[in-house]
Design a protein around this motif. Structure first.
Motif, PDB file in Angstrom:
ATOM      1  N   UNK A   1       0.816  -1.215   0.000  1.00  0.00           N
ATOM      2  CA  UNK A   1       0.000   0.000   0.000  1.00  0.00           C
ATOM      3  C   UNK A   1       0.853   1.270   0.000  1.00  0.00           C
ATOM      4  N   UNK A   2       0.356   2.294  -0.661  1.00  0.00           N
ATOM      5  CA  UNK A   2       1.006   3.606  -0.685  1.00  0.00           C
ATOM      6  C   UNK A   2       0.259   4.512   0.281  1.00  0.00           C
ATOM      7  N   UNK A   3       0.970   5.055   1.256  1.00  0.00           N
ATOM      8  CA  UNK A   3       0.327   5.886   2.282  1.00  0.00           C
ATOM      9  C   UNK A   3      -0.402   7.069   1.643  1.00  0.00           C
ATOM     10  N   UNK A   4      -1.670   7.208   1.995  1.00  0.00           N
ATOM     11  CA  UNK A   4      -2.455   8.342   1.506  1.00  0.00           C
ATOM     12  C   UNK A   4      -3.047   8.147   0.124  1.00  0.00           C
ATOM     13  N   UNK A   5      -2.819   6.978  -0.480  1.00  0.00           N
ATOM     14  CA  UNK A   5      -3.262   6.766  -1.861  1.00  0.00           C
ATOM     15  C   UNK A   5      -4.785   6.777  -1.987  1.00  0.00           C
ATOM     16  N   UNK A   6      -5.475   6.015  -1.138  1.00  0.00           N
ATOM     17  CA  UNK A   6      -6.928   5.919  -1.253  1.00  0.00           C
ATOM     18  C   UNK A   6      -7.587   7.275  -1.043  1.00  0.00           C
ATOM     19  N   UNK A   7      -7.074   8.040  -0.098  1.00  0.00           N
ATOM     20  CA  UNK A   7      -7.626   9.381   0.118  1.00  0.00           C
ATOM     21  C   UNK A   7      -7.374  10.275  -1.091  1.00  0.00           C
TER      22      UNK A   7
END
Length: 202
Positions: free
Chosen positions: A112-118
């Motif tokens: 996962x990439x931090x902040x990606x979904x947001x």
């Protein structure tokens, strides 16, 4: 296909949306919607034919459409836009002129990439509000999907309350243009403050 909307995230780079091709994109979508992390998409057992047929149906629908999301030029998320007066929420809530319904799904990834979904959700919201006729965005995620409830709140959604849909118990939430802009601006201020505290270039 032609990109219909693009946004550059300060940290993660360019996000964009293009119309979905139900046939050409079906195999990719099948991988996404049948992944265990996409359980709330309710297509876990779908085969490739069913996925293609579902998005052919959406493409032909006058009040529902789907877009493939790109991150730095590569497919990374799915976004759907619909008119809640005709799709999903007919008779289930107090519809107002300028309401637009939305679904989004991020592609499963190993790391996962931090902040990606947001960032994806912010992009989808910015795209919807780029249409001047959009006054509110309406969503109806599963009541158990606490992760998306938190994300929705972060971009300005306000909970209306639970509603019973045929396929799920949903949590109806709405977000006005002003609520979205206030949330995004607040995030930008918070990020700038964090950057300064950490001593990184502002």
């Amino acid at each position: 296909m032609t990109v219909v909307f693009a946004r550059v995230d300060d940290r993660l780079g360019e996000f964009a949306l293009r119309p979905l091709d139900p046939d050409a994109d079906a195999a990719l979508l099948h991988q996404w919607v049948t992944h265990p992390k996409a359980a709330f998409w309710l297509m876990q057992d779908a085969d490739l034919t069913r996925v293609a047929e579902e998005y052919q149906r959406i493409a032909a629908h006058p009040h529902h459409d789907a877009y493939l999301g790109l991150w730095r030029g590569s497919p990374a998320f799915l976004a759907e836009r619909y008119d809640p007066a005709h799709v999903e929420l007919v008779g289930l809530y107090d519809h107002q002129p300028g309401d637009v319904g939305m679904h989004f799904l991020c592609a499963p990834v190993g790391t996962p990439v931090h902040g990606f979904t947001r960032a994806v959700l912010t992009t989808v919201m910015a795209w919807l509000f780029a249409d001047p006729t959009t006054r509110r965005v309406v969503v109806e995620p599963d009541v158990r999907n606490t992760a998306v409830h938190a994300l929705n709140a972060a971009v300005g959604f306000e909970v209306v309350g639970p509603i019973a849909k045929p396929e799920k118990d949903a949590l109806l939430s709405v977000c006005t243009r002003a609520q979205f802009e206030a949330a995004v601006n607040s995030t930008a201020v918070d990020s700038a403050a964090t950057t300064r505290i950490e001593g990184a270039p502002a």
